[in-house]
Design a protein around this motif. Structure first.
Motif, short mmCIF file in Angstrom:
data_model
loop_
_atom_site.label_atom_id
_atom_site.label_comp_id
_atom_site.label_asym_id
_atom_site.label_seq_id
_atom_site.Cartn_x
_atom_site.Cartn_y
_atom_site.Cartn_z
N HIS A 199 48.48 6.27 28.86
CA HIS A 199 49.26 6.71 27.70
C HIS A 199 50.73 6.69 28.08
CE1 HIS A 199 50.95 9.46 24.68
NE2 HIS A 199 49.94 9.07 23.91
N PRO A 200 51.63 6.39 27.15
CA PRO A 200 53.06 6.31 27.50
C PRO A 200 53.65 7.58 28.10
CG PRO A 200 52.67 5.24 25.39
CD PRO A 200 51.38 5.88 25.78
N ASP A 201 53.04 8.76 27.87
CA ASP A 201 53.60 9.96 28.49
C ASP A 201 53.13 10.13 29.92
OD1 ASP A 201 51.02 10.97 28.40
OD2 ASP A 201 51.51 12.72 27.18
N ALA A 318 49.81 12.78 24.87
CA ALA A 318 48.43 12.31 24.96
C ALA A 318 47.50 13.34 24.31
CB ALA A 318 48.05 12.09 26.42
N PRO A 319 46.37 12.90 23.76
CA PRO A 319 45.49 13.82 23.04
C PRO A 319 44.65 14.68 23.98
CG PRO A 319 44.58 11.61 23.00
CD PRO A 319 45.91 11.50 23.68
N PHE A 320 45.20 15.81 24.38
CA PHE A 320 44.49 16.77 25.21
C PHE A 320 43.69 17.73 24.34
CE2 PHE A 320 47.02 15.01 28.39
CZ PHE A 320 46.75 15.56 29.64
N ILE A 321 42.63 18.26 24.89
CA ILE A 321 41.87 19.30 24.17
C ILE A 321 42.72 20.55 24.06
CG2 ILE A 321 39.82 20.76 24.25
CD1 ILE A 321 38.34 18.47 25.57
N HIS A 322 43.32 20.96 25.18
CA HIS A 322 44.28 22.07 25.19
C HIS A 322 45.50 21.55 25.94
CE1 HIS A 322 41.74 25.31 23.59
NE2 HIS A 322 40.75 24.72 24.23
N ASP A 323 46.50 21.18 25.18
CA ASP A 323 47.68 20.57 25.77
C ASP A 323 48.56 21.64 26.38
OD1 ASP A 323 49.86 19.08 26.49
OD2 ASP A 323 49.90 17.90 24.66
N PRO A 324 48.79 21.62 27.71
CA PRO A 324 49.65 22.64 28.32
C PRO A 324 51.09 22.56 27.85
CG PRO A 324 49.11 20.90 29.90
CD PRO A 324 48.26 20.66 28.69
N LEU A 325 51.52 21.42 27.29
CA LEU A 325 52.90 21.30 26.84
C LEU A 325 53.13 21.94 25.47
CD1 LEU A 325 53.83 17.66 27.89
CD2 LEU A 325 54.25 19.80 29.11
N SER A 326 52.09 21.99 24.67
CA SER A 326 52.27 22.50 23.31
C SER A 326 51.51 23.77 23.04
CB SER A 326 51.84 21.44 22.29
OG SER A 326 50.46 21.13 22.46
N THR A 426 42.99 31.54 34.41
CA THR A 426 43.61 30.23 34.61
C THR A 426 43.87 29.58 33.27
OG1 THR A 426 41.50 29.03 34.70
CG2 THR A 426 42.32 29.97 36.77
N PRO A 427 44.80 28.64 33.19
CA PRO A 427 45.02 27.92 31.93
C PRO A 427 43.89 26.93 31.65
CG PRO A 427 46.44 27.05 33.64
CD PRO A 427 45.74 28.23 34.24
N TRP A 428 43.89 26.40 30.44
CA TRP A 428 42.90 25.39 30.07
C TRP A 428 43.08 24.15 30.94
CZ3 TRP A 428 38.85 26.39 27.09
CH2 TRP A 428 38.94 27.42 26.16
N ARG A 429 41.97 23.60 31.37
CA ARG A 429 41.94 22.32 32.05
C ARG A 429 40.78 21.54 31.45
NH1 ARG A 429 41.84 21.34 38.61
NH2 ARG A 429 41.71 19.06 38.56
#
Length: 835
Positions: A199-201, A318-326, A426-429
């Motif tokens: 993905h471009p990111d 990129a299409p994350f299930i739980h995006d740590p950026l957003s 912990t955060p989502w992974r």
């Protein structure tokens, strides 16, 4: 979804057979190569004939381009470089003994990766062909190559059905990760695709699966979102749009599908037969593809106006299930701001006059050369926009009406605060995360899109039974101890925030309970002890309940915003943000309260943290002493915390000084779990990981080691010189543990075992001092005064250890010291020593 029926007429480019194409990075040219010995170069926006480059290699299998050159690979194993300025052959880049299967150029255009049927990948410096990196550990021949957008990694899709990620930042490429079970096993010349496309990111890549779906995988190996159910045939090629907002796929079902990355939904469908390769134009709404019959299709205005707007967006994630950026978790808080805020009484923003300079030039942000003069030294010669939207002019702003006593600066100032967090979580992974990790067990949750599933597992299954349940409330915090499990969930548009407690054992039919927080209030942290449930909220309230849901206390914490909390028996510890320091960061304050006695042990005291350091976890030890683990890897314990104003944070262990890390042989960090049985229990994190993940990690334990100073004469290779510093550290550590136990015995109804343990620890401290005396006497007569000081620190009142100290001095012939020790013993026996 748009189904496009209008067809673009194909252009005969090459004979029947595999055909390949690529755009130059600037989008000005399109290059195609096929089974004949002619390469065609098309100019973007021109309907004229392409430029033909004749007498090239036949049976081309790959093509890649930069703005100045392009390279081709063929079945005879040759990789050739051509100029885009002269359209002439330049040089032979390399030659392999077996057919070339794929080529890839690094984002900077300086490196070319070459994959052939050999078990080796060459990464060649185009500027210096003698500079070659080689990947030699492949089990099967590679089929596809893909550079990471940063150029630091290379994704290799092999014919064994695995994707290999190599780091190419060093002279010897190293395998970073292997992903098995996603792509199918294909022959090197198969028209079906198994290519991993970044993905471009740069945070994830997509692969076509045997199920005819496309799976997105993050760099850490976790499955993210998937593009499902679009094709009825095997996928032949796929590509992200330049900004990552869309994904294009084609398959043997004669379909080209355009997916929206954010929703993973098909937004456009095109019917074309035999599409085996395509490419997005780097900037414009143009899409080009080739077929197995050698035809080229250049499709201008490929997307409808509604979908074309996606191309105009900036880089999409990129299409994350739980995006740590957003993602905004329940622990996250908005940054505090200081500054001038508009009120209803403020004068309206002044409108520009017709044909004013601002109207002619447009907004200041519209120009690319905004702020030609920068006030980088604060001299004041670059005017800022004032509160009315106009450039200020001091001569006209001498009077603005009544000036408030405190007037904020023009640009608001934002202090840096300590964000709230839940200890042990912990955060989502991917679609999983831990809600709680401690010595009792662990709680983890899985996102099932419409709901979560929560699992609670225990280390000791003889006393507790694991349980699992469906979670429609989407719990995001949890605490676990031997008596029960506590959960909390964030508020939604329909329901307020909720706290849920479930005991492990009960003698009634139903003992679990739920309570809802007032509207607009969110949970920032929770804790659970043997006596109470503690809930900290976004309104800076501390809410205390009994284990049966009875509210006991509600008060607003002085230090705010709240950060986190911990509890043990009747004691609760709360952390919050305090005053802002000179560096613009808030100090971290803590308070400790005995809920049952309604006593405050420590009130708004400062947590001892170095600059630019965050608290990673807060918890109580098995003996009930507050512990803190910070981001520098230091474990601290709070001494004398039951006495107001006497508490201090003492380092128990600096993990950076562990012997296992000596010499830089290992790169690892540690996730704190507990302090119990005089040991630090943690999870070892390797490979730069910041959080533990699945499968369930193993617990490790380390002995305490207080970071004491080292004598200048110490020689690590000589055990005789290192014995003294080792004993000194043991004395400091043992004295600290003795002090903590003394405070516990004095403040509680101590058991006989605790009292006997206290006596044993006192004797152990004196024995350490006796060993230190032996070291000092052995060093020489000049160490006599320090030796006498060591003896004077002994707590022994019976005289036995002082008698033994005199014998140690006599054994080394230190007669003067022996006499001094005898005098000290007589003084103590007569009760004349001063404490």
């Amino acid at each position: 979804m748009t189904s496009v029926t209008q067809r673009v007429r194909g252009r005969p480019a090459h004979p029947n057979g595999p055909t390949f194409l690529t755009y130059t990075p600037d989008g000005t040219k399109l290059i195609t190569a096929g089974s004949n010995n002619v390469i065609r170069v098309y100019s973007t926006g021109s309907d004229g004939e392409p430029t033909n480059i004749d007498d090239c290699q036949e049976n081309n299998t790959a093509v890649a381009a930069s703005n100045d050159i392009f390279i081709t690979g063929s079945e005879d194993g040759s990789v050739t470089v051509y100029s885009l300025e002269t359209y002439l052959y330049e040089r032979l880049l390399t030659r392999c003994t077996l057919p070339i299967r794929d080529l890839a150029l690094s984002p900077d255009g300086n490196w070319a990766a070459v994959a052939s049927d050999e078990l080796e990948i060459k990464i060649i410096d185009i500027r210096d062909m003698n500079n070659v990196l080689r990947i030699r550990d492949l089990p099967k021949p590679p089929k596809h190559l893909s550079f990471h957008p940063s150029g630091s990694h290379l994704a290799v899709s092999c014919t064994d059905g695995a994707v290999y990620i190599y780091s190419i930042t060093t002279e010897e490429p190293t395998l970073s990760n292997k992903f098995d079970g996603y792509i199918r096993r294909l022959e090197p010349d198969d028209e079906r695709s198994s290519k991993a496309i970044w993905h471009p990111d740069g945070r994830a890549f997509a692969v076509p699966m045997a199920t005819r779906d496309v799976q997105v995988i993050s760099r850490d190996g976790e499955k993210q979102r998937a593009f499902l159910g679009g094709h009825m045939g095997d996928i032949t090629t796929l590509a992200w749009s330049p900004n990552g907002a869309m994904l294009a796929t084609s398959a043997s079902d004669r379909k080209i599908l355009i997916w929206e990355t954010k929703t993973q939904k098909v937004i456009a469908r095109y019917d074309y037969t035999g599409v085996i390769n395509f490419a997005w134009h780097p900037r414009d709404n143009i899409f080009s593809f080739v077929t197995s019959e050698g035809e080229l299709f250049i499709y201008p205005n490929f997307l409808s106006p509604d979908n074309a707007q996606l191309l105009q967006k900036s880089l999409q994630p990129a299409p994350f299930i739980h995006d740590p950026l957003s993602e905004t978790s329940g622990n996250a808080r908005k940054t505090l701001t200081n500054g001038l805020k508009r009120t209803p009484n403020d004068p309206p923003k002044r409108q520009g006059t017709p044909n004013s300079l601002d109207d002619i030039l447009g907004p200041e942000s519209a120009g690319e050369e905004d702020d030609f003069v920068e006030d980088d030294d604060g001299a004041g010669y670059s005017d800022e926009v004032n509160r009315y939207g106009k450039r200020s002019y001091d001569l006209l702003n001498d009077y603005e009406g009544p000036v408030p006593k405190r007037r904020a600066t023009q640009q608001s100032w934002e202090p840096s605060i300590h964000e709230s967090f839940q200890p042990g979580s912990t955060p989502w992974r991917g679609n999983r995360r831990y809600l709680c990790l401690n010595l009792t067990g662990f709680v983890w949750t899985v996102d099932q899109d419409t709901h979560h599933t929560v699992t609670v597992e225990f280390y000791d299954r003889e006393f507790h039974r694991d349980f699992h349940f469906t979670d429609p409330y989407l719990y995001d915090k949890a605490c676990l101890n031997e008596h029960g499990t506590l959960f909390s969930c964030p508020p939604t548009t329909e329901n307020p925030a909720m706290v849920f407690y479930r005991p492990h054992e009960t003698w009634t039919s139903r003992a679990d309970w739920r309570t809802h927080l007032p509207a607009g209030e969110d949970v920032t942290a929770i804790s659970l002890s043997d006596s109470y449930v503690v809930v900290m909220t976004s309104t800076n309230y501390v809410r205390i309940f009994t284990l049966f849901g009875l509210p006991v206390k509600v008060y607003r914490q002085k230090s705010s915003p709240t950060v986190t909390c911990a509890s043990w028996r009747d004691y609760i510890l709360t952390l919050g943000n305090g005053p802002v320091g000179g560096d613009g960061c808030t100090s971290l304050l803590y308070s400790i309260e005995n809920v049952k006695r309604d006593e405050v042990c420590q009130s708004e005291d400062v947590v001892a943290l170095p600059d630019n350091t965050q608290v990673q976890s807060v918890f109580f030890s098995d003996q009930g002493d507050p512990c803190l683990y910070d981001s520098t890897g230091v474990l601290l314990i709070l001494q004398h915390w039951r006495t107001p104003g006497q508490a201090r944070w003492v380092p128990l262990l600096d993990t950076k000084t562990l012997e296992r890390l000596a010499g830089g042989r290992k790169e690892e960090s540690y996730w704190p779990v507990a302090v119990a049985q005089d040991k630090f229990h943690c999870i070892i994190l390797k490979g730069g990981d910041q959080y533990p993940y699945f499968p369930k990690p193993l617990l490790s334990e380390f002995d305490f080691r207080i970071p004491c100073t080292t004598a200048a004469t110490e020689d690590p290779s000589n055990p005789a010189t290192s014995e003294g510093p080792r004993l000194e550290e043991s004395f400091v550590r043992s004295s600290l543990m003795l002090s903590l136990l003394e405070d516990l015995v004095q403040a509680t109804n101590a058991s006989d075992n605790q009292k006997s343990e206290l006596s044993r620890r006192e004797v152990d401290v004196d024995k350490l001092l006796l060993q230190l005396l032996n070291v000092e006497c052995r060093e020489g007569e000049e160490r006599g005064m320090k030796a006498l000081e060591v003896v004077s620190m002994m707590r022994d009142r019976s005289g036995k250890l002082l008698e033994a100290a005199g014998k140690v001095a006599g054994r080394y012939g230190r007669t003067v010291l022996q006499d001094k020790i005898s005098e000290l013993a007589e003084t103590r026996l007569m009760g004349m020593d001063e404490d």
